[in-house]
Enzyme design. Sequence first.
Site, PDB file in Angstrom:
ATOM      1  N   HIS A   2       0.838  -1.191   0.000  1.00  0.00           N
ATOM      2  CA  HIS A   2       0.000   0.000   0.000  1.00  0.00           C
ATOM      3  C   HIS A   2       0.878   1.247   0.000  1.00  0.00           C
ATOM      4  CE1 HIS A   2      -3.788  -2.170   1.731  1.00  0.00           C
ATOM      5  NE2 HIS A   2      -3.341  -2.704   0.609  1.00  0.00           N
ATOM      6  N   GLU A  33       0.879   4.012   1.802  1.00  0.00           N
ATOM      7  CA  GLU A  33       1.380   4.478   3.093  1.00  0.00           C
ATOM      8  C   GLU A  33       2.461   3.551   3.634  1.00  0.00           C
ATOM      9  OE1 GLU A  33      -2.790   2.788   4.035  1.00  0.00           O
ATOM     10  OE2 GLU A  33      -1.593   3.303   2.282  1.00  0.00           O
ATOM     11  N   CYS A  58      -2.379  -1.163   7.657  1.00  0.00           N
ATOM     12  CA  CYS A  58      -1.517   0.016   7.545  1.00  0.00           C
ATOM     13  C   CYS A  58      -1.687   0.958   8.728  1.00  0.00           C
ATOM     14  CB  CYS A  58      -1.772   0.746   6.230  1.00  0.00           C
ATOM     15  SG  CYS A  58      -1.119  -0.156   4.800  1.00  0.00           S
TER      16      CYS A  58
END
Length: 143
Positions: free
Chosen positions: A72, A74, A103
């Site tokens: 992802h 982030e 996350c």
Amino acid sequence: MVEVDSKQLKYDKAYLKMASEWAQLSYCERKQVGALIVKDNMIISDGYNGTPSGYTNCCENEQGETHWYVLHAEANAILKVAKSTQSADGATLYITLSPCKECSKLIIQAGIKRVVYQVKYKDTSGIDFLEQYGIEVCHIKEI
């Protein structure tokens, strides 16, 4: 959710626009997500969703499902900070799509104190967890 003053909102929107531009670097076809980490008014990291460095840039299978190994945005930004001499402690994360629950754990562990996102993902458990932990979360729909 926390209300922000007009000067902060101006900067928040500018950083979200930059994260949106960064998202366009993603090779993922289903969703392109971008992230920036800002500390002391400086961008200290960036990321977008995609495969690990050096791996094939194919994010989805023939059915359009995301491969398990796709990182992802982030997570990529946080991992990039980890490889540098910078620290995300006390920083703000700007992201085009609200973080997932996995996350959100990384965000907390990295010491990020504020998350600003544009689009709310259908599963809000990541945002809920951040708020329960005391992370300031801001949703800005229009940039």
